[in-house]
Write a protein that holds these residues in place. Structure first.
Motif, PDB file in Angstrom:
ATOM      1  N   ARG A  15      30.171  27.517 -21.303  1.00  0.00           N
ATOM      2  CA  ARG A  15      30.293  28.738 -20.503  1.00  0.00           C
ATOM      3  C   ARG A  15      31.270  29.658 -21.226  1.00  0.00           C
ATOM      4  NH1 ARG A  15      31.926  26.214 -14.940  1.00  0.00           N
ATOM      5  NH2 ARG A  15      32.448  28.351 -14.489  1.00  0.00           N
ATOM      6  N   SER A  16      31.224  30.915 -20.912  1.00  0.00           N
ATOM      7  CA  SER A  16      32.114  31.872 -21.577  1.00  0.00           C
ATOM      8  C   SER A  16      33.536  31.726 -21.047  1.00  0.00           C
ATOM      9  CB  SER A  16      31.627  33.321 -21.327  1.00  0.00           C
ATOM     10  OG  SER A  16      31.818  33.650 -19.965  1.00  0.00           O
ATOM     11  N   ILE A  17      34.473  32.175 -21.828  1.00  0.00           N
ATOM     12  CA  ILE A  17      35.871  32.155 -21.387  1.00  0.00           C
ATOM     13  C   ILE A  17      36.028  33.016 -20.144  1.00  0.00           C
ATOM     14  CG2 ILE A  17      38.164  33.004 -22.007  1.00  0.00           C
ATOM     15  CD1 ILE A  17      37.978  31.532 -24.522  1.00  0.00           C
ATOM     16  N   GLU A  18      35.310  34.145 -20.100  1.00  0.00           N
ATOM     17  CA  GLU A  18      35.401  35.026 -18.927  1.00  0.00           C
ATOM     18  C   GLU A  18      34.900  34.324 -17.659  1.00  0.00           C
ATOM     19  OE1 GLU A  18      35.414  37.143 -22.619  1.00  0.00           O
ATOM     20  OE2 GLU A  18      33.817  35.891 -21.811  1.00  0.00           O
ATOM     21  N   ASP A  19      34.006  33.386 -17.816  1.00  0.00           N
ATOM     22  CA  ASP A  19      33.455  32.652 -16.683  1.00  0.00           C
ATOM     23  C   ASP A  19      34.362  31.512 -16.226  1.00  0.00           C
ATOM     24  OD1 ASP A  19      31.495  32.122 -14.762  1.00  0.00           O
ATOM     25  OD2 ASP A  19      30.430  30.717 -16.063  1.00  0.00           O
ATOM     26  N   THR A  20      35.302  31.109 -17.070  1.00  0.00           N
ATOM     27  CA  THR A  20      36.137  29.955 -16.740  1.00  0.00           C
ATOM     28  C   THR A  20      37.629  30.277 -16.609  1.00  0.00           C
ATOM     29  OG1 THR A  20      36.397  29.355 -19.075  1.00  0.00           O
ATOM     30  CG2 THR A  20      34.541  28.351 -17.875  1.00  0.00           C
ATOM     31  N   VAL A  21      38.031  31.459 -17.063  1.00  0.00           N
ATOM     32  CA  VAL A  21      39.454  31.836 -17.034  1.00  0.00           C
ATOM     33  C   VAL A  21      39.593  33.148 -16.271  1.00  0.00           C
ATOM     34  CG1 VAL A  21      41.454  32.472 -18.436  1.00  0.00           C
ATOM     35  CG2 VAL A  21      39.859  30.710 -19.257  1.00  0.00           C
ATOM     36  N   THR A  22      40.535  33.171 -15.364  1.00  0.00           N
ATOM     37  CA  THR A  22      40.795  34.376 -14.575  1.00  0.00           C
ATOM     38  C   THR A  22      42.252  34.760 -14.720  1.00  0.00           C
ATOM     39  OG1 THR A  22      39.123  33.720 -12.967  1.00  0.00           O
ATOM     40  CG2 THR A  22      40.727  35.385 -12.251  1.00  0.00           C
ATOM     41  N   GLU A  23      42.491  35.996 -15.117  1.00  0.00           N
ATOM     42  CA  GLU A  23      43.859  36.485 -15.213  1.00  0.00           C
ATOM     43  C   GLU A  23      44.314  36.932 -13.838  1.00  0.00           C
ATOM     44  OE1 GLU A  23      46.363  39.895 -17.558  1.00  0.00           O
ATOM     45  OE2 GLU A  23      44.573  39.078 -18.512  1.00  0.00           O
ATOM     46  N   LEU A  24      45.514  36.552 -13.470  1.00  0.00           N
ATOM     47  CA  LEU A  24      46.068  36.940 -12.151  1.00  0.00           C
ATOM     48  C   LEU A  24      47.133  38.002 -12.310  1.00  0.00           C
ATOM     49  CD1 LEU A  24      46.390  33.406 -10.555  1.00  0.00           C
ATOM     50  CD2 LEU A  24      44.578  35.076 -10.221  1.00  0.00           C
TER      51      LEU A  24
END
Length: 171
Positions: free
Chosen positions: A162-171
């Motif tokens: 999966r893409s990094i955007e799909d697995t990592v969320t910046e808070l």
């Protein structure tokens, strides 16, 4: 091999050569587990090395995913030794600590030219009974380990992420 190449080259080996692992290499893999961080450094991991025909038969009777490996590491934690979260009842570090230890050993094995597979499809109580493990030990994973067979190769899904955007969320 640098770390980036090591983690990219590691894959789940499901076919092994009928060749024992040299004691020095197995000792090195097991020592890598001792370098793993554990909560409060309590080191609750218990690793059982199944390499005798008897222990491998016992494992095969309760788990069909040992893939004929010459050795299977049985990754466990000692419930009497793992860190307990005093802020959340029932939350402890045992499974996480054992997983981190297992990951260190898996990567060390890869660096040494050995293959491994992380196996979780089994009933922990069945494994515990089959190997007559202590009551305070919880089985978390099995790790067949050995030299990959000549035709061993990663499954096609190994190369999909999966893409990094799909697995990592910046808070």
């Amino acid at each position: 091999m640098n770390f980036s190449n090591l983690i990219k080259n590691r894959y789940s080996v499901r076919s092994y050569k009928d060749e024992p692992i040299e004691k020095e290499k197995l000792d090195s893999v097991l020592a890598a587990g001792l370098c793993a961080p554990t909560a409060r450094n309590f080191q609750p991991q218990r690793i059982f090395v199944a390499s005798s025909d008897e222990s491998k038969r016992a494992l095969a009777s309760v788990c069909r995913f040992t893939f004929g490996a010459p050795t299977v590491l049985v990754l466990c934690y000692d419930s009497d030794r793992c860190w307990q979260n005093k802020l959340a009842e029932g939350i402890h570090s045992g499974e996480t600590d054992a997983a981190i230890v297992g990951t260190h050993m898996m990567l060390a094995a890869t660096e040494l030219g050995l293959g491994t597979c992380w196996v979780a499809y089994f009933n922990p109580d069945d494994v515990k009974r089959a190997l007559d493990l202590p009551q305070n030990v919880t089985v978390t994973a099995l790790m067949p380990i050995g030299y990959p067979a000549d035709d061993a190769a990663p499954l096609p899904l190994h190369f999909e992420s999966r893409s990094i955007e799909d697995t990592v969320t910046e808070l």
